[in-house]
Design a protein around this motif. Structure first.
Motif, PDB file in Angstrom:
ATOM      1  N   ILE A  21       0.835  -1.211   0.000  1.00  0.00           N
ATOM      2  CA  ILE A  21       0.000   0.000   0.000  1.00  0.00           C
ATOM      3  C   ILE A  21       0.863   1.251   0.000  1.00  0.00           C
ATOM      4  O   ILE A  21       0.572   2.231  -0.701  1.00  0.00           O
ATOM      5  N   ILE A  22       1.945   1.234   0.779  1.00  0.00           N
ATOM      6  CA  ILE A  22       2.840   2.395   0.831  1.00  0.00           C
ATOM      7  C   ILE A  22       3.484   2.637  -0.539  1.00  0.00           C
ATOM      8  O   ILE A  22       3.576   3.780  -1.011  1.00  0.00           O
ATOM      9  N   VAL A  23       3.921   1.566  -1.194  1.00  0.00           N
ATOM     10  CA  VAL A  23       4.527   1.705  -2.526  1.00  0.00           C
ATOM     11  C   VAL A  23       3.484   2.185  -3.538  1.00  0.00           C
ATOM     12  O   VAL A  23       3.765   3.076  -4.364  1.00  0.00           O
ATOM     13  N   GLN A  24       2.289   1.618  -3.498  1.00  0.00           N
ATOM     14  CA  GLN A  24       1.231   2.040  -4.416  1.00  0.00           C
ATOM     15  C   GLN A  24       0.899   3.513  -4.232  1.00  0.00           C
ATOM     16  O   GLN A  24       0.785   4.264  -5.206  1.00  0.00           O
ATOM     17  N   ILE A  50      -4.315  12.040  -6.153  1.00  0.00           N
ATOM     18  CA  ILE A  50      -3.138  12.477  -5.405  1.00  0.00           C
ATOM     19  C   ILE A  50      -3.474  12.642  -3.928  1.00  0.00           C
ATOM     20  O   ILE A  50      -2.708  12.234  -3.042  1.00  0.00           O
ATOM     21  N   SER A  51      -4.619  13.239  -3.644  1.00  0.00           N
ATOM     22  CA  SER A  51      -5.041  13.411  -2.247  1.00  0.00           C
ATOM     23  C   SER A  51      -5.245  12.062  -1.575  1.00  0.00           C
ATOM     24  O   SER A  51      -4.818  11.852  -0.426  1.00  0.00           O
ATOM     25  N   ARG A  56      -3.549   7.764   2.077  1.00  0.00           N
ATOM     26  CA  ARG A  56      -3.323   6.348   2.376  1.00  0.00           C
ATOM     27  C   ARG A  56      -1.872   6.066   2.761  1.00  0.00           C
ATOM     28  O   ARG A  56      -1.604   5.129   3.515  1.00  0.00           O
ATOM     29  N   PHE A  57      -0.950   6.856   2.241  1.00  0.00           N
ATOM     30  CA  PHE A  57       0.445   6.728   2.670  1.00  0.00           C
ATOM     31  C   PHE A  57       0.556   6.996   4.170  1.00  0.00           C
ATOM     32  O   PHE A  57       1.171   6.208   4.913  1.00  0.00           O
ATOM     33  N   CYS A  58      -0.044   8.086   4.629  1.00  0.00           N
ATOM     34  CA  CYS A  58      -0.024   8.411   6.066  1.00  0.00           C
ATOM     35  C   CYS A  58      -0.854   7.409   6.869  1.00  0.00           C
ATOM     36  O   CYS A  58      -0.477   7.039   7.992  1.00  0.00           O
ATOM     37  N   GLU A  86      -7.109   7.565  12.825  1.00  0.00           N
ATOM     38  CA  GLU A  86      -8.537   7.840  12.702  1.00  0.00           C
ATOM     39  C   GLU A  86      -8.796   8.995  11.737  1.00  0.00           C
ATOM     40  O   GLU A  86      -9.745   8.962  10.943  1.00  0.00           O
ATOM     41  N   PHE A  87      -7.938  10.013  11.808  1.00  0.00           N
ATOM     42  CA  PHE A  87      -8.077  11.160  10.903  1.00  0.00           C
ATOM     43  C   PHE A  87      -7.883  10.724   9.446  1.00  0.00           C
ATOM     44  O   PHE A  87      -8.699  11.053   8.570  1.00  0.00           O
ATOM     45  N   THR A  88      -6.806  10.015   9.167  1.00  0.00           N
ATOM     46  CA  THR A  88      -6.529   9.596   7.788  1.00  0.00           C
ATOM     47  C   THR A  88      -7.557   8.582   7.293  1.00  0.00           C
ATOM     48  O   THR A  88      -7.893   8.575   6.107  1.00  0.00           O
ATOM     49  N   ASN A  89      -8.059   7.738   8.183  1.00  0.00           N
ATOM     50  CA  ASN A  89      -9.074   6.774   7.774  1.00  0.00           C
ATOM     51  C   ASN A  89     -10.379   7.474   7.403  1.00  0.00           C
ATOM     52  O   ASN A  89     -11.012   7.149   6.384  1.00  0.00           O
TER      53      ASN A  89
END
Length: 296
Positions: A21-24, A50-51, A56-58, A86-89
């Motif tokens: 997921i991080i690489v994607q 991009i957003s 998803r990286f974070c 929780e914020f990023t989700n």
């Protein structure tokens, strides 16, 4: 309790999924960001991609940090990392639903005036909708931070015998508040996603029926592409519903916390995220071209 070897295998699978997921996410941001720097222009869909890739990286890094810290140090409270997750989700849910709405408006072949108005209007409002998603997630985090602060304070006074009953009741109230908050915050973007996907599936299904009535040599390849798109949308709709349900169930930490099944639950959750990221990369021509070059 499963053997320690099985737990290690599940942890390894979770780590591999997280790396994927991080690489994607990094690839999505890097490719589209480079394109934006070169062309000085970005489509609404690419803005959302991009957003979503950055989010998803974070999200995945915060998930890895929180899960490993809380699993191997159960006596410590890593609520600040949990707040980031929780914020990023929450933001990821809103961005995913926004992307589904934009795809639905762009691709759906309905001739109703509402669709023409939305197609003309929503594409111009994407930057403001992105800002609205960010602000909504920030407001949600304020309540989450207050809840976590109270939880930490309750845990600090739990060792006093006379406070046990009151503390347990307050923790139960906070747990119920957490579940209610997750229901309200995630259900709205989830319903937007489901509605947009169902409308898009209906439009493609209707268009496929019209193509079957006027089938030709070129039409056969188009029908095959339409059928593939329908299957992909249907499969991912099921996966996203599963992701939504697993997030809600995981809010009750007592069901899976500090056990081997906790890692199984994490594997299920982020398998859906990885599948969605892969489908997004394959649906974007620029990202698909980069994938073909890298794979070759």
């Amino acid at each position: 309790m499963l053997p320690i070897q099985v737990t290690v295998v599940f942890i390894a699978i979770y780590v591999l999924e997280s790396l994927a997921i991080i690489v994607q996410s990094s690839l999505i941001v890097a490719v589209l960001g480079r394109e934006w720097v070169q062309v000085k222009r970005m489509s609404p869909v690419e803005m959302i991609l991009i957003s979503l890739g950055s989010c998803r990286f974070c999200l995945q890094w915060s998930s890895v940090l929180y899960n490993f810290c809380s699993y191997f140090n159960p006596d410590w409270v890593f609520w600040y990392i949990g707040i980031i997750w929780e914020f990023t989700n929450t933001l990821s849910f809103w961005l995913t639903s926004l992307l589904a709405v934009v795809y639905c408006v762009k691709i759906a072949s309905f001739t109703h005036p509402i669709f023409f108005w939305l197609r003309w209007r929503i594409l111009r409002l994407v930057p403001w909708l992105l800002l609205g998603s960010l602000l909504t997630s920030c407001v949600t985090i304020i309540f989450s931070a207050i809840r976590n602060y109270i939880t930490v304070k309750l845990m600090s006074v739990k060792h006093f015998p006379r406070n046990n009953t009151v503390t347990e009741r307050l923790q139960t109230v906070l747990q119920n508040f957490l579940i209610s908050q997750q229901m309200v915050v995630l259900t709205i973007p989830f319903l937007l996603f489901v509605a947009s996907t169902i409308v898009l599936i209906s439009s493609l299904f209707q268009h496929l029926g019209q193509m079957q009535q006027h089938s030709s040599g070129h039409g056969n390849s188009s029908m095959k592409a339409q059928s593939t798109a329908l299957r992909s949308l249907a499969v991912f709709l099921v996966f996203f519903i599963s992701y939504f349900l697993t997030i809600l169930v995981s809010a009750r930490d007592s069901l899976f916390e500090k056990t081997t099944w906790f890692w199984v639950w994490q594997i299920i959750i982020y398998a859906v995220v990885s599948i969605h990221s892969t489908s997004l990369m394959l649906s974007n021509p620029k990202l698909k071209k980069v994938l073909k070059v890298r794979c070759w």
